[in-house]
Design an enzyme around this catalytic site. Sequence first.
Site, mmCIF file in Angstrom:
data_model
loop_
_atom_site.group_PDB
_atom_site.id
_atom_site.type_symbol
_atom_site.label_atom_id
_atom_site.label_comp_id
_atom_site.label_asym_id
_atom_site.label_seq_id
_atom_site.Cartn_x
_atom_site.Cartn_y
_atom_site.Cartn_z
ATOM 1 N N TYR A 44 1.110 -1.334 -0.150
ATOM 2 C CA TYR A 44 0.107 -0.488 0.104
ATOM 3 C C TYR A 44 1.019 0.629 -0.035
ATOM 4 O O TYR A 44 0.768 2.204 -0.784
ATOM 5 C CB TYR A 44 -0.840 0.035 0.864
ATOM 6 C CG TYR A 44 -1.576 1.047 1.065
ATOM 7 C CD1 TYR A 44 -2.501 1.220 0.258
ATOM 8 C CD2 TYR A 44 -1.721 2.045 2.293
ATOM 9 C CE1 TYR A 44 -3.494 2.214 0.323
ATOM 10 C CE2 TYR A 44 -2.125 3.173 2.574
ATOM 11 C CZ TYR A 44 -3.280 3.590 1.444
ATOM 12 O OH TYR A 44 -4.300 4.612 1.414
ATOM 13 N N GLU B 38 -11.222 4.486 4.397
ATOM 14 C CA GLU B 38 -11.263 5.145 5.913
ATOM 15 C C GLU B 38 -12.113 5.217 6.297
ATOM 16 O O GLU B 38 -11.160 5.437 8.417
ATOM 17 C CB GLU B 38 -10.211 6.681 5.363
ATOM 18 C CG GLU B 38 -9.343 6.594 4.247
ATOM 19 C CD GLU B 38 -8.007 5.961 5.044
ATOM 20 O OE1 GLU B 38 -8.145 6.325 6.194
ATOM 21 O OE2 GLU B 38 -6.968 6.214 4.924
ATOM 22 N N TRP C 266 -4.814 0.001 10.671
ATOM 23 C CA TRP C 266 -4.720 -0.076 8.808
ATOM 24 C C TRP C 266 -4.759 -1.170 8.962
ATOM 25 O O TRP C 266 -5.273 -1.587 7.482
ATOM 26 C CB TRP C 266 -4.402 1.033 8.356
ATOM 27 C CG TRP C 266 -3.964 1.342 6.697
ATOM 28 C CD1 TRP C 266 -3.430 1.216 5.901
ATOM 29 C CD2 TRP C 266 -5.664 1.537 6.216
ATOM 30 N NE1 TRP C 266 -3.793 1.592 4.937
ATOM 31 C CE2 TRP C 266 -5.350 1.679 5.216
ATOM 32 C CE3 TRP C 266 -7.071 1.902 6.477
ATOM 33 C CZ2 TRP C 266 -6.211 2.243 3.517
ATOM 34 C CZ3 TRP C 266 -7.816 2.317 5.571
ATOM 35 C CH2 TRP C 266 -7.446 2.408 4.463
#
Length: 180
Positions: free
Chosen positions: A20, A42, A50
């Site tokens: 990512y 998000e 995350w």
Amino acid sequence: MMTYCEYCNSNPDDTYNRSYHDTEYGFPLQDDNLLFERLILEINQAGLSWITILKKADNFRRAYDGFDIETVAGYGESDRARLLSDAGIIRNKLKVNAAIVNAGRILELKEEYGSFKGWLDAHHPRTKVEWVKLFKRNFKFVGGEIVNEFLMSTGYLPGAHEESCPIYFNVKSQNPPWAI
């Protein structure tokens, strides 16, 4: 506090975050469905790590029909129930509702601005505080951290990568809005 670049360099076994970091984080997005996907991911990260979201990203794409904005905006009660029973994603009523409501809101913004990206571009540049106020007026389940990460991750705010990070120059070479 460790930056994301430092974290990725210090944890080479974390291939989810490394991938990512190196290929998505901070790079400008042009496609409305990809912008919508990033916003919803998000939102779903709120209160979680995350890495949890990155590991479930493919499940989210499947569950939310590839984050097709028009399709998600048309979801009804059976879709809400389906999403809330899907163990492959985050089963939070407020977050599921935010995805559906926000898809509908993006369709409204597209009527005036031509696209979600057009709406973002029309309001750029702004400070983080101004962005947060704007998002809170227009979307559900968006606080300061969600808005900040969404805008950094899509190139509207600087800070995704340290200048000493090699990826910083890859991002900057694509002319993200913050660099123009």
